[in-house]
Scaffold this active site. Sequence first.
Site, short mmCIF file in Angstrom:
data_model
loop_
_atom_site.label_atom_id
_atom_site.label_comp_id
_atom_site.label_asym_id
_atom_site.label_seq_id
_atom_site.Cartn_x
_atom_site.Cartn_y
_atom_site.Cartn_z
N LYS A 60 -8.74 -25.23 18.41
CA LYS A 60 -8.29 -25.70 19.72
C LYS A 60 -9.05 -24.90 20.78
CE LYS A 60 -4.37 -26.33 22.79
NZ LYS A 60 -5.19 -25.86 23.94
N ARG A 201 1.62 -39.06 23.54
CA ARG A 201 1.98 -38.09 22.52
C ARG A 201 1.97 -38.73 21.14
NH1 ARG A 201 1.23 -33.13 24.64
NH2 ARG A 201 1.93 -33.15 26.81
#
Length: 291
Positions: A60, A201
């Site tokens: 990430k 999401r």
Amino acid sequence: MRISIWRTIFATLLFIGLTPTLLWSQTNAIKIEQYQALKLQHAGATTPQLPISEYLVSEKLDGVRGFWSGKIMYTRSGREISLPDWFIDKFPNQALDGELWIARGKFDDISALVRQADPDEERWRQVKFMVFDLPESQQPFELRYQYAVSHFSHLSPFLVVIPQQQYDSRQEVEQRLTTVVDAGGEGLMLHRRSAMYHQGRNSDLVKLKQYQDAEAVVIGHYPGKGKYQGMLGALEVKNPAGIIFRLGTGFSDEQRKNPPQIGSSVTYKYYGLTKAGVPRFASFVRVRLAL
């Protein structure tokens, strides 16, 4: 009649080695100019729900989310980013989802660049657009990744396809997570190999960290004491659940001298919740910029 024509076109495409999906991706870039904001895919889980072997894993990155429409780069909110012409010279005429990134720990630097109306060309030479997905492809993530590697890896020194790796056990992933965090990274992203690209999401996309993070709104300032006399001691913040708490750590001296304004949004990290829903050991990370 129209159906017959389209069948003929699709048959021709298949004969020459193109799929209708890829043709659609290349010739119908998202008309982002018509949208107020982007509807990108976001991580919807913080722990994997499936066996680790069902995911591909990448680091990430602590950069600024970027959406390449095939012609223009946008932030996640749909604001156009001014880029040097040479930076995007070899970029494909195809929608790409990724991260504008400099290096670990350089979020403030890239966020400052992205907000400039006139790009600082010398500073942009240290930036790369790190591609992690193809929003318009109708293929599962594993095939989207393979396509990106084969088609985009050698186009430009400023465009990089983020490496994805497969692991067989949670222990291996935890070891990778520790290595990344110890080196100054934020965490890992786990993409379900068979997942399609979904706006909003998505629990098939997992953000794995050694801590959790969230956003809250600043509602008050508390003065510092001792060495912080005359500066900020703590922020009083309110999260979307309505929980009010304080952030007293994580600030630089400069941030304590010029604290985030009341009404601004900030990102904080924490380690679970108390029974009352209050974040445990919460600390300030950064001001949440409206990019």
